[in-house]
Write an enzyme that holds these catalytic residues in place. Structure first.
Site, PDB file in Angstrom:
ATOM      1  N   HIS A 129      -3.764  -9.348   3.432  1.00  0.00           N
ATOM      2  CA  HIS A 129      -5.223  -9.379   3.497  1.00  0.00           C
ATOM      3  C   HIS A 129      -5.670 -10.258   4.660  1.00  0.00           C
ATOM      4  O   HIS A 129      -5.177 -11.377   4.836  1.00  0.00           O
ATOM      5  CB  HIS A 129      -5.805  -9.960   2.202  1.00  0.00           C
ATOM      6  CG  HIS A 129      -5.787  -9.007   1.054  1.00  0.00           C
ATOM      7  ND1 HIS A 129      -5.899  -9.404  -0.260  1.00  0.00           N
ATOM      8  CD2 HIS A 129      -5.675  -7.646   1.014  1.00  0.00           C
ATOM      9  CE1 HIS A 129      -5.855  -8.361  -1.055  1.00  0.00           C
ATOM     10  NE2 HIS A 129      -5.727  -7.273  -0.300  1.00  0.00           N
ATOM     11  N   ARG A 139      -0.019  -2.138  -6.673  1.00  0.00           N
ATOM     12  CA  ARG A 139      -0.321  -3.247  -5.763  1.00  0.00           C
ATOM     13  C   ARG A 139      -1.245  -4.261  -6.435  1.00  0.00           C
ATOM     14  O   ARG A 139      -1.018  -5.476  -6.353  1.00  0.00           O
ATOM     15  CB  ARG A 139      -0.953  -2.690  -4.483  1.00  0.00           C
ATOM     16  CG  ARG A 139      -1.397  -3.722  -3.455  1.00  0.00           C
ATOM     17  CD  ARG A 139      -1.825  -2.979  -2.185  1.00  0.00           C
ATOM     18  NE  ARG A 139      -2.702  -3.749  -1.310  1.00  0.00           N
ATOM     19  CZ  ARG A 139      -2.275  -4.563  -0.345  1.00  0.00           C
ATOM     20  NH1 ARG A 139      -0.982  -4.733  -0.159  1.00  0.00           N
ATOM     21  NH2 ARG A 139      -3.139  -5.200   0.426  1.00  0.00           N
ATOM     22  N   ARG A 151       0.865  -1.178   0.000  1.00  0.00           N
ATOM     23  CA  ARG A 151       0.000   0.000   0.000  1.00  0.00           C
ATOM     24  C   ARG A 151       0.903   1.229   0.000  1.00  0.00           C
ATOM     25  O   ARG A 151       2.022   1.184   0.496  1.00  0.00           O
ATOM     26  CB  ARG A 151      -0.907   0.011   1.226  1.00  0.00           C
ATOM     27  CG  ARG A 151      -1.811  -1.209   1.360  1.00  0.00           C
ATOM     28  CD  ARG A 151      -2.618  -1.147   2.646  1.00  0.00           C
ATOM     29  NE  ARG A 151      -3.542  -2.276   2.784  1.00  0.00           N
ATOM     30  CZ  ARG A 151      -3.256  -3.420   3.408  1.00  0.00           C
ATOM     31  NH1 ARG A 151      -2.056  -3.581   3.971  1.00  0.00           N
ATOM     32  NH2 ARG A 151      -4.147  -4.396   3.475  1.00  0.00           N
ATOM     33  N   HIS A 184      -2.158   2.512  -5.963  1.00  0.00           N
ATOM     34  CA  HIS A 184      -2.740   1.212  -5.620  1.00  0.00           C
ATOM     35  C   HIS A 184      -2.798   0.280  -6.822  1.00  0.00           C
ATOM     36  O   HIS A 184      -2.879  -0.945  -6.666  1.00  0.00           O
ATOM     37  CB  HIS A 184      -4.130   1.405  -5.015  1.00  0.00           C
ATOM     38  CG  HIS A 184      -4.429   0.476  -3.886  1.00  0.00           C
ATOM     39  ND1 HIS A 184      -3.733   0.504  -2.692  1.00  0.00           N
ATOM     40  CD2 HIS A 184      -5.331  -0.541  -3.759  1.00  0.00           C
ATOM     41  CE1 HIS A 184      -4.207  -0.438  -1.880  1.00  0.00           C
ATOM     42  NE2 HIS A 184      -5.162  -1.081  -2.511  1.00  0.00           N
ATOM     43  N   TYR A 222      -8.699 -11.032  -7.318  1.00  0.00           N
ATOM     44  CA  TYR A 222      -7.676 -11.072  -8.355  1.00  0.00           C
ATOM     45  C   TYR A 222      -7.766 -12.339  -9.197  1.00  0.00           C
ATOM     46  O   TYR A 222      -7.375 -12.343 -10.360  1.00  0.00           O
ATOM     47  CB  TYR A 222      -6.290 -10.950  -7.721  1.00  0.00           C
ATOM     48  CG  TYR A 222      -6.092  -9.641  -7.009  1.00  0.00           C
ATOM     49  CD1 TYR A 222      -5.911  -8.461  -7.726  1.00  0.00           C
ATOM     50  CD2 TYR A 222      -6.107  -9.560  -5.625  1.00  0.00           C
ATOM     51  CE1 TYR A 222      -5.747  -7.241  -7.081  1.00  0.00           C
ATOM     52  CE2 TYR A 222      -5.936  -8.353  -4.962  1.00  0.00           C
ATOM     53  CZ  TYR A 222      -5.761  -7.199  -5.699  1.00  0.00           C
ATOM     54  OH  TYR A 222      -5.605  -5.996  -5.053  1.00  0.00           O
ATOM     55  N   LYS A 281      -2.188  -2.515   7.952  1.00  0.00           N
ATOM     56  CA  LYS A 281      -3.411  -2.083   8.629  1.00  0.00           C
ATOM     57  C   LYS A 281      -3.529  -2.761   9.989  1.00  0.00           C
ATOM     58  O   LYS A 281      -3.184  -3.920  10.154  1.00  0.00           O
ATOM     59  CB  LYS A 281      -4.634  -2.439   7.779  1.00  0.00           C
ATOM     60  CG  LYS A 281      -4.857  -1.515   6.587  1.00  0.00           C
ATOM     61  CD  LYS A 281      -6.158  -1.865   5.896  1.00  0.00           C
ATOM     62  CE  LYS A 281      -6.452  -0.903   4.749  1.00  0.00           C
ATOM     63  NZ  LYS A 281      -7.737  -1.218   4.079  1.00  0.00           N
TER      64      LYS A 281
END
Length: 306
Positions: A276, A253, A156, A250, A285, A180
């Protein structure tokens, strides 16, 4: 509570998000805009305290918000969902600090928003972007290192800007990334990036970084590189590289994840590399890869036109 205090409480909430590392800078910025819009609505309707916000006030606000009267036109379901999420989080924060007694936004269901497939660049476009930098120019060298670090490791933009020197192991070719929720993950990278980082640290870093500077990427003013500056740099770069679509950080990424899956990486590994929490997020994806393969068959197979 006067107007100044309402916005002061909002400022405290945004600081809380940064301190907690809850979400990205972009999320905090969007929350600030969404909640500021709600506070402005409160002021226009003589609602002087967050405690006075009830279900009826929220219904009225939603009607006005949906109509486009306080925005740049009618808003999409995704924008509405984001507004609701921002206000729900904000009131949860107010409850925790005993500023309000309850969270009226919990009475409103989350809006189902269909997830769109992410935009990605082709491998050729990535290479054209990387090749557009002049490594003999110190600033170009820094910018190339930023772009390749994001793409090579699937970072990110905030994770890239927050990288510290101590988080990089050039002997083992691995980054320690703080993502995160302050979650840590280890991301290996390929030898070419190792060479590029070493060159950047030799040629650019000493020009601008002070002795006690702890971050990997330093601006020409001697501070930490900001996500916004990377975004502007990338837009200039894509024009120079002749890429016909708008590019945001992004996308690098997204491209990392898609290219990894295209070349045989398993889904669980890509999930771990991206950081994730849920596999379903990474599975987007696989749909993208499938759609690309299907299009290739439709476009090229001799029987597809029958």
């Amino acid at each position: 509570m006067n107007s100044q205090n309402l916005y002061k409480t909002l400022d405290d909430f945004i600081k809380y998000l940064y301190d907690k590392r809850s979400g990205s800078e972009a999320t905090a910025d969007s929350y600030y805009r969404d909640i500021s819009r709600f506070i402005a609505y409160m002021e226009e309707n003589d609602i002087s305290s967050f405690k006075k916000v009830d279900k009826n006030v929220i219904f009225d606000y939603i009607d006005v918000l949906r109509s486009g009267k306080i925005s740049r036109g009618k808003i999409s379901n995704s924008t509405y969902a984001r507004n609701l999420s921002a206000l729900r989080s904000f009131y949860r924060y107010l409850c925790e600090r005993n500023i309000v007694d309850d969270n009226p936004f919990l009475q409103f269901r989350k809006v189902h928003v269909e997830k769109h497939l992410p935009d990605v660049l082709t491998f050729d476009q990535i290479e054209r972007i990387l090749d557009s930098f002049d490594l003999d120019d110190p600033l170009d060298l820094r910018n190339r290192t930023i772009v390749e670090t994001i793409y090579a490791c699937g970072l990110r933009i905030s994770e890239c800007c927050d990288l510290k020197l101590k988080n990089i192991d050039l002997n083992e070719n691995v980054l320690r990334v703080i993502g995160k929720g302050n979650k840590e993950r280890m991301v290996p990278f390929y030898p070419r990036l190792n060479e590029l980082i070493r060159l950047y640290l030799d040629e650019y870093y000493p020009l601008y970084a002070k002795d006690d500077f702890e971050y990997l990427f330093v601006s020409t003013r001697g501070g930490k590189v900001s996500p916004r500056s990377v975004q502007l740099m990338l837009e200039d770069t894509r024009v120079k590289a002749g890429i016909p679509v708008d590019i945001h950080p992004h996308m690098l990424r997204h491209s990392f994840a898609t290219h990894m899956l295209d070349n045989g990486a398993d889904l669980r590994s890509v999930q771990e590399l991206l950081g994730h929490q849920n596999l379903s997020t990474t599975q987007l994806y696989t749909h993208l890869t499938y759609d690309r393969l299907k299009k290739a068959v439709d476009d090229a197979h001799p029987h597809s036109k029958e």
